[in-house]
Design a protein around this motif. Structure first.
Motif, PDB file in Angstrom:
ATOM      1  N   GLY A   1      -4.371   3.440  -7.605  1.00  0.00           N
ATOM      2  CA  GLY A   1      -3.861   2.586  -6.734  1.00  0.00           C
ATOM      3  C   GLY A   1      -2.157   3.028  -6.859  1.00  0.00           C
ATOM      4  N   LEU A   2      -1.433   2.165  -6.541  1.00  0.00           N
ATOM      5  CA  LEU A   2       0.190   2.308  -6.467  1.00  0.00           C
ATOM      6  C   LEU A   2       0.572   1.706  -7.610  1.00  0.00           C
TER       7      LEU A   2
ATOM      8  N   ASN B   1       4.142   0.204  -5.207  1.00  0.00           N
ATOM      9  CA  ASN B   1       3.447  -0.757  -4.474  1.00  0.00           C
ATOM     10  C   ASN B   1       4.346  -1.521  -3.627  1.00  0.00           C
TER      11      ASN B   1
ATOM     12  N   GLU C   1       4.753  -2.647   1.008  1.00  0.00           N
ATOM     13  CA  GLU C   1       3.774  -2.669   2.200  1.00  0.00           C
ATOM     14  C   GLU C   1       3.941  -1.473   2.868  1.00  0.00           C
TER      15      GLU C   1
ATOM     16  N   ASN D   1       3.797   1.587   1.418  1.00  0.00           N
ATOM     17  CA  ASN D   1       2.678   2.684   0.785  1.00  0.00           C
ATOM     18  C   ASN D   1       1.318   1.925   0.856  1.00  0.00           C
ATOM     19  N   ARG D   2       1.144   0.747   0.900  1.00  0.00           N
ATOM     20  CA  ARG D   2      -0.318   0.030   0.821  1.00  0.00           C
ATOM     21  C   ARG D   2      -0.640   0.350   2.456  1.00  0.00           C
TER      22      ARG D   2
ATOM     23  N   ASP E   1      -4.155   2.370   2.676  1.00  0.00           N
ATOM     24  CA  ASP E   1      -5.336   1.814   3.359  1.00  0.00           C
ATOM     25  C   ASP E   1      -5.827   2.744   4.553  1.00  0.00           C
TER      26      ASP E   1
ATOM     27  N   MET F   1      -7.584  -0.335  -6.577  1.00  0.00           N
ATOM     28  CA  MET F   1      -6.320  -0.999  -6.021  1.00  0.00           C
ATOM     29  C   MET F   1      -5.294  -1.106  -7.041  1.00  0.00           C
TER      30      MET F   1
END
Length: 141
Positions: free
Chosen positions: A31-32, A48, A50, A52-53, A57, A79
């Motif tokens: 995860g981040l 973490n 928006e 990079n998410r 994804d 996550m």
């Protein structure tokens, strides 16, 4: 790019003599990290947020699409950030074999590895051969 490196690593498994062609492959994705954390500021790990998410994804989706027909491959996205050792530990919970290779995305084999001989040595001398490590500089391009 990352997908090409992973493809290269998986294709290099044919160089592991004695490895079953149906051996499971787990691709663990960390995860981040929290923005401003030590790993973000000192090591440059992606924070973490928006943007990079969305990238993460998309990467996970692309991996699933790429390997959807390869029944050996399981994608394990985590996550939360676990770091390398904890990520491996979590992935190992799924392993049901006596022996395992832990290989990073940029560690393709470039010459044959005699897995049968390695396993034989590990069986014959368990106090000497608990873990076998390959030198990264001699095994990868």
């Amino acid at each position: 790019d990352m997908m090409t490196m992973i493809d290269l690593v998986i294709k290099s498994f044919v160089l592991v003599e004695g490895l079953s062609p149906s051996a499971p492959i787990y691709i663990a994705i960390d995860g981040l990290v929290e923005e401003g954390s030590f790993y973000n500021t000192k090591h440059g790990y992606p924070p973490n947020n928006e943007e990079n998410r969305l990238k993460l994804d998309t990467y996970i989706r692309d991996l699933r699409i790429r390997y959807t027909n390869d029944k050996r491959v399981q994608i394990l996205p985590f996550m939360n950030f676990h770091m390398h050792n904890n990520l491996i530990k979590r992935a190992m919970e799924l392993v049901k074999t006596k022996y395992v290779y832990v290989i990073e995305h940029d560690e393709a084999f470039i010459r044959p590895i005699n897995q049968t001989a390695i396993m034989h040595a590990m069986e014959e001398y368990p106090s000497v051969y608990r873990k076998v490590e390959f030198t990264r500089n001699n095994n990868t391009d």
